[in-house]
Design an enzyme around this catalytic site. Structure first.
Site, PDB file in Angstrom:
ATOM      1  N   ASP A  20      -7.022  -1.540  -4.429  1.00  0.00           N
ATOM      2  CA  ASP A  20      -8.025  -1.094  -3.460  1.00  0.00           C
ATOM      3  C   ASP A  20      -8.946  -0.041  -4.071  1.00  0.00           C
ATOM      4  O   ASP A  20     -10.160  -0.076  -3.876  1.00  0.00           O
ATOM      5  CB  ASP A  20      -7.347  -0.507  -2.222  1.00  0.00           C
ATOM      6  CG  ASP A  20      -6.451  -1.495  -1.496  1.00  0.00           C
ATOM      7  OD1 ASP A  20      -6.659  -2.712  -1.624  1.00  0.00           O
ATOM      8  OD2 ASP A  20      -5.518  -1.031  -0.802  1.00  0.00           O
ATOM      9  N   ASP A  75       0.859  -1.180   0.000  1.00  0.00           N
ATOM     10  CA  ASP A  75       0.000   0.000   0.000  1.00  0.00           C
ATOM     11  C   ASP A  75       0.894   1.230   0.000  1.00  0.00           C
ATOM     12  O   ASP A  75       1.948   1.235   0.653  1.00  0.00           O
ATOM     13  CB  ASP A  75      -0.909   0.019   1.230  1.00  0.00           C
ATOM     14  CG  ASP A  75      -2.041  -1.002   1.147  1.00  0.00           C
ATOM     15  OD1 ASP A  75      -2.416  -1.384   0.026  1.00  0.00           O
ATOM     16  OD2 ASP A  75      -2.550  -1.400   2.207  1.00  0.00           O
TER      17      ASP A  75
END
Length: 166
Positions: free
Chosen positions: A142, A124
């Site tokens: 995401d 991330d």
């Protein structure tokens, strides 16, 4: 005369899956090996946006992070089972919009599963913040999942909860 495969719902869904998966994996590769974000930690892009390195060993918003090493396998298997179910949905839907959204969700799920298998955690790196407020750090997969689910919910509510229109 039938539409060409890539203009049919399933073909468009597969295209969305491939595009999301490619964009996700290429962006993560660049973050790790081009920008070398793990060594830098965080890079400011705009007053409200940074690239910040986070290894996510859990799922959405850090849920179920207490599974330790088993989480890598459990989350990968669940992601791939969900992606397979989404492929079935994508194959069966007559709606091009639904197929594209479902394909994007599947592409995101596969992208994050690849990270778990390859690195033991999801990469991330997108960090939005402003005025003392900070959002969770996320990635391309995401984003595709969240945006696609929002479109599917909107489509369903606009169609009155009935079968999604084409």
């Amino acid at each position: 005369m039938r539409r060409p495969f890539m203009l049919r719902p399933f073909g468009l869904g597969l295209l969305a899956l491939a595009l999301v998966l490619s964009a996700d994996q290429l962006s993560k590769y660049w973050i790790l090996y081009g920008l070398d974000l793990p060594d830098k930690g965080s890079v400011r892009l705009l007053p409200f946006l940074n690239f910040t390195m986070v290894w996510n060993h859990a799922v959405t918003f850090g849920m179920f992070g207490g599974l330790g090493g088993a989480g890598r396998v459990v989350f990968s298997v669940i992601s791939l089972v969900v992606a397979a179910a989404l492929l079935v949905w994508m194959f069966r839907t007559p709606s091009r919009l639904t197929a594209i959204c479902v394909g994007a969700v599947a592409g995101g799920a596969v992208g994050n599963a690849i990270d778990r298998v390859r690195y033991g955690a999801v990469v991330d790196f997108v960090h939005a913040h402003a005025f003392g407020w900070s959002w969770y750090v996320f990635n391309v997969a995401d984003s595709a999942i969240v945006c696609s689910v929002c479109v599917l919910l909107l489509q369903n509510s606009l169609s009155g909860g009935s079968k999604a229109s084409q």
